[in-house]
Design a protein around this motif. Structure first.
Motif, PDB file in Angstrom:
ATOM      1  N   ASP A 285       1.486   3.760  -4.290  1.00 34.55           N
ATOM      2  CA  ASP A 285       0.355   3.046  -3.686  1.00 34.55           C
ATOM      3  C   ASP A 285       0.571   1.537  -3.642  1.00 34.55           C
ATOM      4  OD1 ASP A 285       0.125   3.053  -6.509  1.00 34.55           O
ATOM      5  OD2 ASP A 285      -2.029   2.676  -6.414  1.00 34.55           O
ATOM      6  N   HIS A 286       1.720   1.104  -4.121  1.00 36.84           N
ATOM      7  CA  HIS A 286       2.080  -0.315  -4.051  1.00 36.84           C
ATOM      8  C   HIS A 286       3.302  -0.554  -3.157  1.00 36.84           C
ATOM      9  CE1 HIS A 286      -0.552  -2.015  -7.319  1.00 36.84           C
ATOM     10  NE2 HIS A 286      -0.688  -0.713  -7.501  1.00 36.84           N
ATOM     11  N   ILE A 287       4.306   0.314  -3.279  1.00 36.00           N
ATOM     12  CA  ILE A 287       5.540   0.080  -2.514  1.00 36.00           C
ATOM     13  C   ILE A 287       5.707   1.046  -1.343  1.00 36.00           C
ATOM     14  CG2 ILE A 287       6.712  -0.851  -4.534  1.00 36.00           C
ATOM     15  CD1 ILE A 287       8.425   1.874  -4.331  1.00 36.00           C
ATOM     16  N   GLY A 288       4.793   1.994  -1.174  1.00 38.46           N
ATOM     17  CA  GLY A 288       4.958   3.023  -0.152  1.00 38.46           C
ATOM     18  C   GLY A 288       5.186   2.484   1.241  1.00 38.46           C
ATOM     19  N   GLY A 289       4.488   1.410   1.600  1.00 37.72           N
ATOM     20  CA  GLY A 289       4.600   0.854   2.946  1.00 37.72           C
ATOM     21  C   GLY A 289       5.658  -0.216   3.100  1.00 37.72           C
ATOM     22  N   LEU A 290       6.339  -0.573   2.003  1.00 36.47           N
ATOM     23  CA  LEU A 290       7.277  -1.699   2.073  1.00 36.47           C
ATOM     24  C   LEU A 290       8.489  -1.405   2.951  1.00 36.47           C
ATOM     25  CD1 LEU A 290       7.357  -3.306  -1.499  1.00 36.47           C
ATOM     26  CD2 LEU A 290       6.480  -4.290   0.631  1.00 36.47           C
ATOM     27  N   ASP A 291       8.928  -0.147   3.013  1.00 36.11           N
ATOM     28  CA  ASP A 291      10.083   0.136   3.866  1.00 36.11           C
ATOM     29  C   ASP A 291       9.762  -0.137   5.333  1.00 36.11           C
ATOM     30  OD1 ASP A 291       8.350   2.381   3.700  1.00 36.11           O
ATOM     31  OD2 ASP A 291       9.914   3.698   4.469  1.00 36.11           O
ATOM     32  N   ASP A 292       8.536   0.207   5.760  1.00 33.75           N
ATOM     33  CA  ASP A 292       8.123  -0.073   7.140  1.00 33.75           C
ATOM     34  C   ASP A 292       8.101  -1.579   7.407  1.00 33.75           C
ATOM     35  OD1 ASP A 292       7.744   2.593   7.967  1.00 33.75           O
ATOM     36  OD2 ASP A 292       5.774   2.645   7.025  1.00 33.75           O
TER      37      ASP A 292
ATOM     38  N   GLY B 132       0.801  -1.213   0.000  1.00 34.75           N
ATOM     39  CA  GLY B 132       0.000   0.000   0.000  1.00 34.75           C
ATOM     40  C   GLY B 132       0.837   1.268   0.000  1.00 34.75           C
ATOM     41  N   ASN B 133       0.174   2.381   0.288  1.00 33.96           N
ATOM     42  CA  ASN B 133       0.811   3.691   0.280  1.00 33.96           C
ATOM     43  C   ASN B 133       1.685   3.900   1.509  1.00 33.96           C
ATOM     44  OD1 ASN B 133       1.109   6.244  -1.081  1.00 33.96           O
ATOM     45  ND2 ASN B 133      -1.014   6.000  -1.752  1.00 33.96           N
ATOM     46  N   ASN B 134       2.392   5.022   1.544  1.00 33.45           N
ATOM     47  CA  ASN B 134       3.282   5.338   2.662  1.00 33.45           C
ATOM     48  C   ASN B 134       2.571   5.269   4.009  1.00 33.45           C
ATOM     49  OD1 ASN B 134       6.056   6.300   1.584  1.00 33.45           O
ATOM     50  ND2 ASN B 134       4.587   7.280   0.230  1.00 33.45           N
ATOM     51  N   ASN B 135       1.333   5.770   4.044  1.00 34.55           N
ATOM     52  CA  ASN B 135       0.599   5.811   5.320  1.00 34.55           C
ATOM     53  C   ASN B 135      -0.017   4.474   5.709  1.00 34.55           C
ATOM     54  OD1 ASN B 135      -1.432   5.667   3.436  1.00 34.55           O
ATOM     55  ND2 ASN B 135      -2.596   7.417   4.169  1.00 34.55           N
ATOM     56  N   GLN B 136       0.212   3.432   4.906  1.00 39.32           N
ATOM     57  CA  GLN B 136      -0.344   2.114   5.192  1.00 39.32           C
ATOM     58  C   GLN B 136       0.694   1.121   5.711  1.00 39.32           C
ATOM     59  OE1 GLN B 136      -3.481   1.036   5.168  1.00 39.32           O
ATOM     60  NE2 GLN B 136      -4.334   3.011   4.540  1.00 39.32           N
TER      61      GLN B 136
ATOM     62  N   TYR C  20      10.453   5.506  -3.471  1.00 36.17           N
ATOM     63  CA  TYR C  20      11.224   4.408  -4.048  1.00 36.17           C
ATOM     64  C   TYR C  20      12.603   4.313  -3.396  1.00 36.17           C
ATOM     65  CZ  TYR C  20      13.246   1.234  -7.486  1.00 36.17           C
ATOM     66  OH  TYR C  20      13.851   0.158  -8.099  1.00 36.17           O
ATOM     67  N   LYS C  21      13.199   5.474  -3.119  1.00 38.32           N
ATOM     68  CA  LYS C  21      14.507   5.491  -2.452  1.00 38.32           C
ATOM     69  C   LYS C  21      14.420   4.883  -1.048  1.00 38.32           C
ATOM     70  CE  LYS C  21      16.135   9.548  -5.016  1.00 38.32           C
ATOM     71  NZ  LYS C  21      16.453  11.000  -4.942  1.00 38.32           N
ATOM     72  N   ASP C  22      13.314   5.173  -0.341  1.00 39.03           N
ATOM     73  CA  ASP C  22      13.118   4.590   0.992  1.00 39.03           C
ATOM     74  C   ASP C  22      13.051   3.069   0.923  1.00 39.03           C
ATOM     75  OD1 ASP C  22      13.073   7.092   2.143  1.00 39.03           O
ATOM     76  OD2 ASP C  22      10.881   7.230   2.224  1.00 39.03           O
ATOM     77  N   PHE C  23      12.377   2.566  -0.103  1.00 39.43           N
ATOM     78  CA  PHE C  23      12.287   1.118  -0.308  1.00 39.43           C
ATOM     79  C   PHE C  23      13.679   0.530  -0.539  1.00 39.43           C
ATOM     80  CE2 PHE C  23      12.120  -1.953  -3.961  1.00 39.43           C
ATOM     81  CZ  PHE C  23      11.805  -3.081  -3.228  1.00 39.43           C
TER      82      PHE C  23
END
Length: 292
Positions: free
Chosen positions: A100-107, A69-73, A129-132
């Protein structure tokens, strides 16, 4: 004293009504899916609003997360994973660099042990993307390329990427990693935001597209789910991951196309998190909102 009692009663009634209406609901509250017993294939289509996130639990208790999901998810996806007892993700799939697909992957990558990460060979310049990429690097992992014919090694199930078939320049949706999962007589197709061009390339490549359950491309956008593609997939069930949006998702014409193809359509904005449970021959569903 009598007046105070009456006022207290009125106040109590007001609070009760407001509470039941959700006026005091916690803004970060999410409806958690039921944790299913092991021994079956389970696919959790998480409710992450206007975005995508899916967890696969194999009968051998291996876990694959597709998007977050997004960063806030991101924190919500971590809550889902913790609730479901996920300590290790055998594979994380970032379908493409859209937020909206990779935003939450870093968390997720920061919070959960991850064995491997798959993504198509396309980059982006956004901070998301850089955070990921940084989260992957900090875990000491390298990204394995997701492309046609690449398989994720799992026990008791098959997981093969059908796309991207070709290279698509800067068009991120066309680069979407498409994964087909097979368990005995049942199959699932996860399409990210793959658009009609990618669908056409999979058809030309003679990919095995038939699947019982289709995660509908691009949140039900008209840019995906061509008639030829749907005819090849022949889904019995179609899952649309979608939330409140200004894009017109899901498109009414796509909904009609899926229904005309005989697919039962379920949407996360209406059903919440949708869980598919397969014993290899039959598939049942449970949702966090309303009936099946």
């Amino acid at each position: 004293m009598k007046n105070k009692s009456i006022l207290s009663l009125i106040f109590f009634l007001i609070i009760t009504v407001l509470s039941s209406s959700g006026a005091f609901a916690h803004p970060g509250r999410i409806d958690l899916p039921k944790n299913q017993a092991s021994g079956t294939l389970q696919v959790y289509y998480f409710d992450v609003g206007q975005g995508d996130s899916t967890l696969i639990r194999t009968p051998e208790n291996q876990y694959i997360l597709i998007d977050a999901g997004n960063n806030n998810q991101g924190n919500n996806v971590v809550k889902y994973l913790n609730h479901l007892g996920v300590n290790t993700l055998d594979a994380v799939v970032a379908t493409h660099p859209d937020a909206d697909h990779i935003g939450g992957l870093d968390d997720v990558i920061k919070s959960i042990n991850v064995k491997s990460v798959y993504a198509p060979k396309v980059s982006h310049t956004t901070d998301t993307y850089k955070d990921f990429l940084l989260a992957v690097k900090n875990k000491g992992l390298t990204i394995k390329q997701a492309k046609k014919d690449v398989t994720i090694p799992l026990m008791g199930v098959t997981a093969t990427f059908l796309a991207p078939v070709n290279e698509y320049g800067s068009d991120l949706n066309k680069w979407s990693a498409v994964l087909r999962l097979g368990y005995k007589n049942n199959s699932f197709l996860f399409t990210g935001d793959a658009d009609i061009k990618s669908e056409t390339d999979m058809l030309i490549n003679k990919s095995i597209l038939k699947a019982d359950v289709l995660k509908v491309g691009s949140h039900g956008s008209i840019s995906s789910s061509s008639k030829k593609f749907i005819d090849a997939v022949k889904p019995r069930y179609a899952i649309i991951s979608v939330g409140k949006n200004s894009y017109g998702h899901p498109n009414a014409g796509i909904l009609s196309r899926l229904k005309d193809a005989g697919a039962a359509v379920m949407r996360t904005d209406q059903k919440g998190t949708i869980t598919a449970i397969s014993n290899g021959s039959t598939i049942t569903f449970t949702t966090t909102k309303g009936a099946k």
